[in-house]
Design a protein around this motif. Structure first.
Motif, PDB file in Angstrom:
ATOM      1  N   VAL A 234       0.788  -1.043  -0.060  1.00 54.85           N
ATOM      2  CA  VAL A 234       0.040   0.153   0.208  1.00 54.85           C
ATOM      3  C   VAL A 234       0.868   1.275   0.142  1.00 54.85           C
ATOM      4  O   VAL A 234       1.844   1.345   0.755  1.00 54.85           O
ATOM      5  CB  VAL A 234      -0.754   0.114   1.084  1.00 54.85           C
ATOM      6  N   THR A 235       0.622   2.091  -0.883  1.00 52.60           N
ATOM      7  CA  THR A 235       1.488   3.291  -0.820  1.00 52.60           C
ATOM      8  C   THR A 235       1.118   4.284   0.327  1.00 52.60           C
ATOM      9  O   THR A 235      -0.142   4.195   0.911  1.00 52.60           O
ATOM     10  CB  THR A 235       1.296   4.076  -2.121  1.00 52.60           C
ATOM     11  N   ASP A 236       2.034   5.152   0.459  1.00 51.87           N
ATOM     12  CA  ASP A 236       1.812   5.851   1.658  1.00 51.87           C
ATOM     13  C   ASP A 236       0.711   6.998   1.556  1.00 51.87           C
ATOM     14  O   ASP A 236       0.249   7.281   0.273  1.00 51.87           O
ATOM     15  CB  ASP A 236       3.146   6.794   1.882  1.00 51.87           C
ATOM     16  N   ARG A 237      -0.116   7.331   2.577  1.00 53.73           N
ATOM     17  CA  ARG A 237      -0.915   8.511   2.574  1.00 53.73           C
ATOM     18  C   ARG A 237      -0.080   9.828   2.332  1.00 53.73           C
ATOM     19  O   ARG A 237       0.814   9.922   2.698  1.00 53.73           O
ATOM     20  CB  ARG A 237      -1.665   8.603   3.995  1.00 53.73           C
ATOM     21  N   ALA A 238      -0.695  10.521   1.439  1.00 49.14           N
ATOM     22  CA  ALA A 238      -0.223  12.007   1.141  1.00 49.14           C
ATOM     23  C   ALA A 238      -0.819  12.905   2.433  1.00 49.14           C
ATOM     24  O   ALA A 238      -1.587  13.900   1.971  1.00 49.14           O
ATOM     25  CB  ALA A 238      -0.440  12.218  -0.221  1.00 49.14           C
ATOM     26  N   LEU A 239      -0.390  12.756   3.367  1.00 56.08           N
ATOM     27  CA  LEU A 239      -0.870  13.693   4.529  1.00 56.08           C
ATOM     28  C   LEU A 239      -0.021  15.009   4.401  1.00 56.08           C
ATOM     29  O   LEU A 239       1.447  15.053   3.924  1.00 56.08           O
ATOM     30  CB  LEU A 239      -0.468  13.120   5.647  1.00 56.08           C
ATOM     31  N   ARG A 240      -0.779  16.089   4.668  1.00 55.03           N
ATOM     32  CA  ARG A 240      -0.143  17.430   4.472  1.00 55.03           C
ATOM     33  C   ARG A 240       0.200  18.086   5.837  1.00 55.03           C
ATOM     34  O   ARG A 240       1.208  18.581   5.965  1.00 55.03           O
ATOM     35  CB  ARG A 240      -0.997  18.390   3.454  1.00 55.03           C
ATOM     36  N   SER A 241      -1.004  17.979   6.622  1.00 52.93           N
ATOM     37  CA  SER A 241      -0.784  18.566   7.917  1.00 52.93           C
ATOM     38  C   SER A 241      -1.683  18.072   9.061  1.00 52.93           C
ATOM     39  O   SER A 241      -2.542  17.209   8.564  1.00 52.93           O
ATOM     40  CB  SER A 241      -0.919  19.742   7.805  1.00 52.93           C
ATOM     41  N   ALA A 242      -1.335  18.409  10.126  1.00 55.13           N
ATOM     42  CA  ALA A 242      -2.335  18.157  11.392  1.00 55.13           C
ATOM     43  C   ALA A 242      -2.473  19.213  12.086  1.00 55.13           C
ATOM     44  O   ALA A 242      -1.407  20.013  12.308  1.00 55.13           O
ATOM     45  CB  ALA A 242      -1.556  16.883  12.268  1.00 55.13           C
ATOM     46  N   SER A 243      -3.558  19.536  12.490  1.00 58.26           N
ATOM     47  CA  SER A 243      -3.964  20.547  13.501  1.00 58.26           C
ATOM     48  C   SER A 243      -4.026  20.302  14.842  1.00 58.26           C
ATOM     49  O   SER A 243      -4.197  18.818  15.178  1.00 58.26           O
ATOM     50  CB  SER A 243      -5.382  21.452  13.015  1.00 58.26           C
ATOM     51  N   ILE A 244      -3.971  21.108  15.962  1.00 55.28           N
ATOM     52  CA  ILE A 244      -4.399  20.665  17.231  1.00 55.28           C
ATOM     53  C   ILE A 244      -5.139  21.761  17.898  1.00 55.28           C
ATOM     54  O   ILE A 244      -4.863  22.922  17.594  1.00 55.28           O
ATOM     55  CB  ILE A 244      -2.917  20.434  18.053  1.00 55.28           C
ATOM     56  N   SER A 245      -6.015  21.541  18.763  1.00 51.27           N
ATOM     57  CA  SER A 245      -6.806  22.483  19.820  1.00 51.27           C
ATOM     58  C   SER A 245      -6.944  22.067  20.874  1.00 51.27           C
ATOM     59  O   SER A 245      -7.019  20.775  21.027  1.00 51.27           O
ATOM     60  CB  SER A 245      -7.899  22.978  18.940  1.00 51.27           C
ATOM     61  N   LEU A 246      -6.929  22.897  22.176  1.00 50.87           N
ATOM     62  CA  LEU A 246      -7.258  22.318  23.298  1.00 50.87           C
ATOM     63  C   LEU A 246      -8.389  22.813  24.073  1.00 50.87           C
ATOM     64  O   LEU A 246      -8.817  23.875  23.504  1.00 50.87           O
ATOM     65  CB  LEU A 246      -6.203  22.793  24.400  1.00 50.87           C
ATOM     66  N   SER A 247      -9.288  22.111  24.788  1.00 54.46           N
ATOM     67  CA  SER A 247     -10.567  22.469  25.353  1.00 54.46           C
ATOM     68  C   SER A 247     -10.028  23.679  26.426  1.00 54.46           C
ATOM     69  O   SER A 247     -11.305  24.515  26.298  1.00 54.46           O
ATOM     70  CB  SER A 247     -11.094  21.292  25.992  1.00 54.46           C
ATOM     71  N   ALA A 248      -8.882  23.608  26.704  1.00 53.09           N
ATOM     72  CA  ALA A 248      -8.557  24.926  27.500  1.00 53.09           C
ATOM     73  C   ALA A 248      -7.170  24.897  27.694  1.00 53.09           C
ATOM     74  O   ALA A 248      -6.415  24.009  27.811  1.00 53.09           O
ATOM     75  CB  ALA A 248      -9.093  24.630  28.997  1.00 53.09           C
TER      76      ALA A 248
END
Length: 437
Positions: A234-248
């Protein structure tokens, strides 16, 4: 005439006798030269034109002036057992003799020697040997094994395999595609004509991200074509970025925080991602917290840390061959502050409480809210250690109109914990015989 001259006749007869004697004398050396013949000499030479079932044997023979018959004895041992056709030679000088032999066995060692015979005797040369040629090997179709794949990216990979040419000039290629029919192939490459298996490879490009690719190796020589088993990757996923946020971004000591985010790119569904954590003072490397989770179909994910006991940096990282990681988010652990307000005689109010975690260098500041809504500090005291927590207490003269109070605790521990604020406590206006809590 002789009658007339007897003396002349006598002279004539004497001369004739002398001539006859002379002729007899001349005949004696010729008779003396007619001696008995001499046996030949023979030397075994090298074999030439050696093939699978035939060869030409050579020798040097001196007939020594008489007719001589030459042959070869030969066989698979020095006992010989077989004899070649004969050849006749004559003369007083050595001559080269060549005689062919046939009906030999391939890949077999033969011994041979020359035999020369004339009226005076026989001569045998020394033993020599040669080995007949092997039959040409019939080509065999190559042997192949489909190997794994390496250097896999979202659009390319290197396919691996093994090829044994089995002694014949062989070429190979890989067939590949996204179905069992494959459909695409790499250019032909030379695998040589060796007799052992060797590793081969070929790059493929232009693949789709997060796609299953099937492939096999194919090799061909003069004897035929062989195809390896079909394998896949299986070829790799072409992931570009990852976001993050906190509940506080600021959490009271002991409470939890929820971390959310989303992957962007191709193949974002069911990607394993992990939450990594770096506690204050941020000198240690990031480490994984908990188990990996799989992203939802839209690439989103969720983690929880409960409790949060110290200020920390957080990030989310995909567990893929080409990982992507989110920006770093900081969750601040704020001191947990308790507050109790007690009326005391003489218009006094005592404020006391605990602070967690222990903060031996910290302070507690009593604050009152003004009519405009601002907070002003009324009094500040140092915190006192009490086991795994700290305590504070302070007594102030209450205002007649009461008021709303709170305590702000500053741990002063280098940033490991943020300032904490207690709940608000209302002190009621003074009345005779009443106390506010």
């Amino acid at each position: 005439m002789t009658r007339r001259n007897p003396a002349r006749r006598r002279v004539f007869l004497r001369v004739m006798r002398l001539l006859v004697g002379l002729l007899c004398a001349l005949a004696l050396p010729a008779a003396a030269l007619a001696v008995d013949p001499t046996a030949p000499t023979a030397t075994t030479g090298a074999a030439k034109e050696v093939k699978q079932t035939s060869a030409t044997l050579t020798a040097t023979v001196d007939p020594n002036g008489g007719p001589t018959t030459v042959r070869f004895e030969y066989g698979t041992s020095s006992s010989y057992g077989l004899s070649s056709p004969e050849k006749s030679v004559d003369g007083a000088d050595p001559v080269t003799v060549e005689i062919g032999v046939t009906a030999l066995t391939e890949a077999t060692t033969y011994h041979y020697r020359v035999v020369a015979t004339n009226a005076a005797g026989e001569a045998r040369g020394g033993d020599r040997s040669f080995k007949t040629a092997s039959a040409p090997v019939q080509p065999t179709a190559p042997a192949v094994t489909t190997g794994g794949a390496r250097d896999i990216t979202s659009s390319s990979a290197t396919l691996l395999g093994r090829v044994d040419p089995n002694g014949a000039a062989t070429r190979y290629h890989f067939e590949y595609g996204t179905t069992s029919r494959l459909g695409s192939r790499t250019p032909d490459q030379d695998a040589g004509k060796g007799t052992s298996s060797s590793a081969v490879s070929a790059p493929v490009t232009g693949l789709a991200a997060d796609d299953r690719v099937s492939y096999r190796i194919v090799a061909t020589n003069a004897a035929g074509t062989r195809r390896g088993a079909i394998r896949s990757f299986v070829t790799d996923r072409a992931l570009r970025s990852a976001s993050i946020s906190l509940s506080a971004s600021r959490v009271t000591y002991g409470d939890g925080v929820v971390i959310k985010g989303k992957l962007a790119g191709t193949g974002v569904s069911r990607v394993p991602v992990v939450l990594e954590y770096q506690p204050h003072p941020f000198s240690a490397p990031f480490r994984q917290v908990g188990l990996p989770v799989g992203t939802r179909r839209d690439g989103s994910y969720r983690f929880t840390i409960d409790p949060v006991l110290i200020t920390a940096r957080l990030r989310v990282v995909s567990r893929t061959r080409a990982p992507v990681e989110s920006p770093i988010a900081v969750v601040h652990s704020a001191a947990r502050v308790g507050l109790i307000a007690e009326r005391r005689p003489g218009r006094r109010v005592r404020f006391r409480g605990t602070v967690r975690p222990v903060a031996p260098n910290g302070t507690a500041s009593l604050q009152r809210r003004t009519p405009a809504g601002a907070w002003v500090t009324v009094r500040r005291v140092r915190l006192r250690r009490d086991g795994a927590r700290s305590r504070y207490a302070m007594t102030v003269r209450a205002r007649r109109d009461g008021g709303v109070y709170r305590v702000l605790a500053a741990p002063r521990d280098g940033g490991a914990h943020a300032r904490g604020i207690s709940r608000e406590r209302a002190v009621t206006p003074l009345r005779a015989g009443t106390a506010g809590r």
